[in-house]
Each structure stands twice: as structure tokens, then as C-alpha cells.
Design an enzyme around this catalytic site. Sequence first.
Site, PDB file in Angstrom:
ATOM      1  N   ASP A   2      34.439  53.663  10.363  1.00 23.05           N
ATOM      2  CA  ASP A   2      35.662  54.454  10.308  1.00 23.05           C
ATOM      3  C   ASP A   2      36.229  54.691  11.709  1.00 23.05           C
ATOM      4  O   ASP A   2      35.497  54.687  12.694  1.00 23.05           O
ATOM      5  CB  ASP A   2      35.360  55.805   9.636  1.00 23.05           C
ATOM      6  CG  ASP A   2      36.593  56.342   8.926  1.00 23.05           C
ATOM      7  OD1 ASP A   2      37.625  55.647   8.904  1.00 23.05           O
ATOM      8  OD2 ASP A   2      36.523  57.459   8.402  1.00 23.05           O
ATOM      9  N   GLY A   3      37.528  54.914  11.755  1.00 24.62           N
ATOM     10  CA  GLY A   3      38.183  55.316  12.993  1.00 24.62           C
ATOM     11  C   GLY A   3      38.914  54.197  13.718  1.00 24.62           C
ATOM     12  O   GLY A   3      39.365  54.392  14.847  1.00 24.62           O
ATOM     13  N   ARG A  15      47.658  50.236  14.366  1.00 27.82           N
ATOM     14  CA  ARG A  15      46.346  50.376  13.738  1.00 27.82           C
ATOM     15  C   ARG A  15      45.556  49.061  13.698  1.00 27.82           C
ATOM     16  O   ARG A  15      44.345  49.049  13.868  1.00 27.82           O
ATOM     17  CB  ARG A  15      46.498  50.885  12.301  1.00 27.82           C
ATOM     18  CG  ARG A  15      47.147  52.241  12.171  1.00 27.82           C
ATOM     19  CD  ARG A  15      47.395  52.571  10.706  1.00 27.82           C
ATOM     20  NE  ARG A  15      46.211  52.322   9.900  1.00 27.82           N
ATOM     21  CZ  ARG A  15      45.178  53.160   9.829  1.00 27.82           C
ATOM     22  NH1 ARG A  15      45.209  54.293  10.471  1.00 27.82           N
ATOM     23  NH2 ARG A  15      44.144  52.861   9.082  1.00 27.82           N
ATOM     24  N   HIS A  19      41.341  47.468  14.109  1.00 31.62           N
ATOM     25  CA  HIS A  19      40.532  46.582  13.259  1.00 31.62           C
ATOM     26  C   HIS A  19      40.059  45.373  14.071  1.00 31.62           C
ATOM     27  O   HIS A  19      38.909  44.968  13.968  1.00 31.62           O
ATOM     28  CB  HIS A  19      41.355  46.102  12.053  1.00 31.62           C
ATOM     29  CG  HIS A  19      41.798  47.215  11.137  1.00 31.62           C
ATOM     30  ND1 HIS A  19      40.953  48.227  10.749  1.00 31.62           N
ATOM     31  CD2 HIS A  19      42.991  47.463  10.529  1.00 31.62           C
ATOM     32  CE1 HIS A  19      41.612  49.055   9.941  1.00 31.62           C
ATOM     33  NE2 HIS A  19      42.847  48.623   9.802  1.00 31.62           N
ATOM     34  N   ASN A  50      40.479  50.844  -0.551  1.00 31.40           N
ATOM     35  CA  ASN A  50      41.292  50.316   0.558  1.00 31.40           C
ATOM     36  C   ASN A  50      42.430  49.399   0.097  1.00 31.40           C
ATOM     37  O   ASN A  50      43.380  49.155   0.851  1.00 31.40           O
ATOM     38  CB  ASN A  50      40.426  49.558   1.574  1.00 31.40           C
ATOM     39  CG  ASN A  50      39.588  50.458   2.454  1.00 31.40           C
ATOM     40  OD1 ASN A  50      38.540  50.064   2.962  1.00 31.40           O
ATOM     41  ND2 ASN A  50      40.022  51.707   2.655  1.00 31.40           N
ATOM     42  N   TRP A  51      42.386  48.901  -1.140  1.00 21.54           N
ATOM     43  CA  TRP A  51      43.491  48.067  -1.656  1.00 21.54           C
ATOM     44  C   TRP A  51      44.790  48.869  -1.724  1.00 21.54           C
ATOM     45  O   TRP A  51      45.869  48.314  -1.805  1.00 21.54           O
ATOM     46  CB  TRP A  51      43.162  47.508  -3.047  1.00 21.54           C
ATOM     47  CG  TRP A  51      42.022  46.533  -3.071  1.00 21.54           C
ATOM     48  CD1 TRP A  51      40.800  46.722  -3.648  1.00 21.54           C
ATOM     49  CD2 TRP A  51      41.979  45.209  -2.497  1.00 21.54           C
ATOM     50  NE1 TRP A  51      39.998  45.617  -3.464  1.00 21.54           N
ATOM     51  CE2 TRP A  51      40.703  44.669  -2.763  1.00 21.54           C
ATOM     52  CE3 TRP A  51      42.892  44.435  -1.777  1.00 21.54           C
ATOM     53  CZ2 TRP A  51      40.316  43.393  -2.347  1.00 21.54           C
ATOM     54  CZ3 TRP A  51      42.501  43.160  -1.356  1.00 21.54           C
ATOM     55  CH2 TRP A  51      41.240  42.658  -1.646  1.00 21.54           C
ATOM     56  N   ARG A  53      46.071  50.587   0.587  1.00 24.00           N
ATOM     57  CA  ARG A  53      46.738  50.639   1.912  1.00 24.00           C
ATOM     58  C   ARG A  53      47.986  49.755   1.922  1.00 24.00           C
ATOM     59  O   ARG A  53      48.147  48.892   1.068  1.00 24.00           O
ATOM     60  CB  ARG A  53      45.749  50.153   2.975  1.00 24.00           C
ATOM     61  CG  ARG A  53      44.636  51.148   3.165  1.00 24.00           C
ATOM     62  CD  ARG A  53      43.816  50.859   4.378  1.00 24.00           C
ATOM     63  NE  ARG A  53      42.861  51.945   4.533  1.00 24.00           N
ATOM     64  CZ  ARG A  53      42.350  52.337   5.683  1.00 24.00           C
ATOM     65  NH1 ARG A  53      42.684  51.723   6.793  1.00 24.00           N
ATOM     66  NH2 ARG A  53      41.485  53.328   5.740  1.00 24.00           N
ATOM     67  N   SER A 178      32.228  58.749   1.111  1.00 24.51           N
ATOM     68  CA  SER A 178      33.259  57.765   0.770  1.00 24.51           C
ATOM     69  C   SER A 178      32.764  56.672  -0.183  1.00 24.51           C
ATOM     70  O   SER A 178      33.057  55.490   0.023  1.00 24.51           O
ATOM     71  CB  SER A 178      33.837  57.131   2.037  1.00 24.51           C
ATOM     72  OG  SER A 178      34.442  58.103   2.832  1.00 24.51           O
ATOM     73  N   GLU A 189      18.489  58.992   5.926  1.00 23.70           N
ATOM     74  CA  GLU A 189      18.813  59.966   6.962  1.00 23.70           C
ATOM     75  C   GLU A 189      20.240  59.698   7.430  1.00 23.70           C
ATOM     76  O   GLU A 189      20.646  58.540   7.531  1.00 23.70           O
ATOM     77  CB  GLU A 189      17.845  59.804   8.150  1.00 23.70           C
ATOM     78  CG  GLU A 189      16.395  60.068   7.804  1.00 23.70           C
ATOM     79  CD  GLU A 189      16.118  61.532   7.489  1.00 23.70           C
ATOM     80  OE1 GLU A 189      16.741  62.402   8.118  1.00 23.70           O
ATOM     81  OE2 GLU A 189      15.268  61.799   6.610  1.00 23.70           O
TER      82      GLU A 189
HETATM   83  C1  FPP Z   1      38.307  52.175   8.419  1.00 29.00           C
HETATM   84  O1  FPP Z   1      39.002  52.649   9.558  1.00 29.00           O
HETATM   85  C2  FPP Z   1      38.078  50.734   8.574  1.00 29.00           C
HETATM   86  C3  FPP Z   1      38.466  49.798   7.675  1.00 29.00           C
HETATM   87  C4  FPP Z   1      39.136  50.114   6.412  1.00 29.00           C
HETATM   88  C5  FPP Z   1      38.254  48.361   7.944  1.00 29.00           C
HETATM   89  C6  FPP Z   1      36.986  48.002   8.652  1.00 29.00           C
HETATM   90  C7  FPP Z   1      37.156  46.681   9.253  1.00 29.00           C
HETATM   91  C8  FPP Z   1      36.665  46.272  10.436  1.00 29.00           C
HETATM   92  C9  FPP Z   1      35.756  47.047  11.263  1.00 29.00           C
HETATM   93  C10 FPP Z   1      37.030  44.942  10.979  1.00 29.00           C
HETATM   94  C11 FPP Z   1      36.811  43.840  10.068  1.00 29.00           C
HETATM   95  C12 FPP Z   1      35.397  43.707   9.668  1.00 29.00           C
HETATM   96  C13 FPP Z   1      34.855  42.545   9.402  1.00 29.00           C
HETATM   97  C14 FPP Z   1      33.449  42.460   8.970  1.00 29.00           C
HETATM   98  C15 FPP Z   1      35.652  41.329   9.559  1.00 29.00           C
HETATM   99  P1  FPP Z   1      40.435  53.310   9.349  1.00 29.00           P
HETATM  100  O2  FPP Z   1      41.462  52.238   9.453  1.00 29.00           O
HETATM  101  O3  FPP Z   1      40.446  54.084   8.072  1.00 29.00           O
HETATM  102  O4  FPP Z   1      40.531  54.268  10.567  1.00 29.00           O
HETATM  103  P2  FPP Z   1      41.256  55.704  10.588  1.00 29.00           P
HETATM  104  O5  FPP Z   1      40.466  56.606   9.675  1.00 29.00           O
HETATM  105  O6  FPP Z   1      41.174  56.106  12.007  1.00 29.00           O
HETATM  106  O7  FPP Z   1      42.656  55.506  10.119  1.00 29.00           O
END
Ligand code: FPP
Length: 237
Positions: A2-3, A15, A19, A50-51, A53, A178, A189
Site C-alpha cells: 500500500d501507499g 499515482r 506503481h 481494485n477493479w 479504480r 483489506s 504476526e
Molecule cells: C496499493 O497502493 C497498490 C496497488 C493497488 C498496486 C500494487 C502494485 C504494485 C506494487 C506494482 C505492480 C506489482 C507487480 C507485482 C507488477 P495505492 O495505489 O492504493 O496507494 P494509496 O493508498 O497511497 O493510494
Amino acid sequence: MDGNGRWAEGRGMRRIFGHREGVNSVRETTTECARMGVKSLTLYAFSVENWKRPRAEVRYLMRLLRRYLIDERPTLMENDVRLLGIGRLADIPEDALATLRETERLTSENRGMVLRLALSYGSRTELADASRRLAEDVLAGRLKSEEIDEETLRAYLYDPETPDPDLLIRTAGEMRLSNFLLWQISYSEFHVTDVCWPAFRREQLLEALRCYAARERRFGGLIQDDKPKGIEAERAS
Ligand code: FPP
């Protein structure tokens, strides 16, 4: 993981740059875990939720996933890592799914560590999917309802080989699960760090492992001590 969005926005970027940078954290974490002898690492890359988004972000993430699955093959092979996808994989765009299947095949003989990518994953969906398949087997007479126990249910999960995680790391300071591996984390843990995923690297991983090493795990029982001190003390007196 996350983040990503917050990390990018905090730097005045869109954003998606979070990623993109997050992929470097995926590589570093995977490589470090494999080198340290971790046997199983599961990364929550994309949830069923996440779909929802914006379409452009989802499209970017799917393209990033495909790129990652191609580019990381040499690193996975070098570090003896087997890659597997878990989740409702049929939801993933065809080209990304084909690339996932090919990466699974290419790494299938690796024995050092299993890296599971949770994709279109949700724990409630996993349990609903498992229950449906289990009910079908009962109706077809392949399974008796009185035979169902914890291990039977586990066998219907996306990957029954997924071990119960010892440690669950949550980035970006969020204090929630989540919908992640709810069955498997019963006795895991938790380690929550304020660091956003793109900034989560070796140092942060080591910090999480140091915290984990200091935990006392009892699994609902009591600590097993070699010497029952009370009895010893009584005998000595
Ligand atoms: C959540 O952060 C992250 C995701 C929904 C995507 C995670 C993807 C990656 C780390 C990169 C791709 C991974 C692979 C394995 C190719 P957020 O976007 O919700 O962050 P926020 O809470 O700060 O908005």
C-alpha cells in the site's frame, strides 16, 4: 503493497509513478527474502476490489504486471524463485494471463522460494469459491459432509500449498487487513510500517524481521519450556 499513490503524490507526481517505483520494491524484497532463506512470500498486487479504480489506472497496472512478468524472469531464475499467481486469475486480461502462465512454467522447477502474486484476489471471494467447489463435490458424492474439517477446506483454496504466513507486513501505516488471506493469517504476526511501498526496501524488510524475531508465538497455547520451573524448584527445595 500500500501507499504507491501517496508516495507519488507526495512528490508531485501522478499515482502511476508510485506503481512503477513499487516494482523496484517488489524486486528488492523478493531477492532479499530469497537470499535470506525465506521459503514463501505472498505479495498482494491487485485485489478484487481494485477493479473499481479508474479504467486508466487499471490498464496501467495490468500493463505493468505483464512487463514485470517478462522482465523479472532472469532475476527469478538467478534467485531460484518459483512464481505462482493466486486469485480469480480468469479476470486478468488475456495477454497478462498468458504471460503469467508462461512465467509460472519457466520457474516451475525453482525450489528456493515460492513467490505468490495475489491477483484479482479477495479472501471472501476465495472462501466463497472454495465453498462452492466443496459443495459440488458433496453433491456429486465425492466427499461426505461429515469428513469436512479445516484441512478439507484448505484443499479447496486457490493454492492449498500456501503456508500460513509467519509475518504479515502492511505498508503505508494502514491498520486493516483489506480482505487478504483471512483463512491463512489466523496466527500470523503483524508488522505495520508508515513507509509507503515504493520506499520499502532492504532496510525496512530487515526492520520488520527484527521485530518479528522479538515476538513470542504461542498459537493460543503456552510457551513450551524445556524445564518446568515450578516443579524443578519444588524438587530442589
Ligand atoms: C496499493 O497502493 C497498490 C496497488 C493497488 C498496486 C500494487 C502494485 C504494485 C506494487 C506494482 C505492480 C506489482 C507487480 C507485482 C507488477 P495505492 O495505489 O492504493 O496507494 P494509496 O493508498 O497511497 O493510494
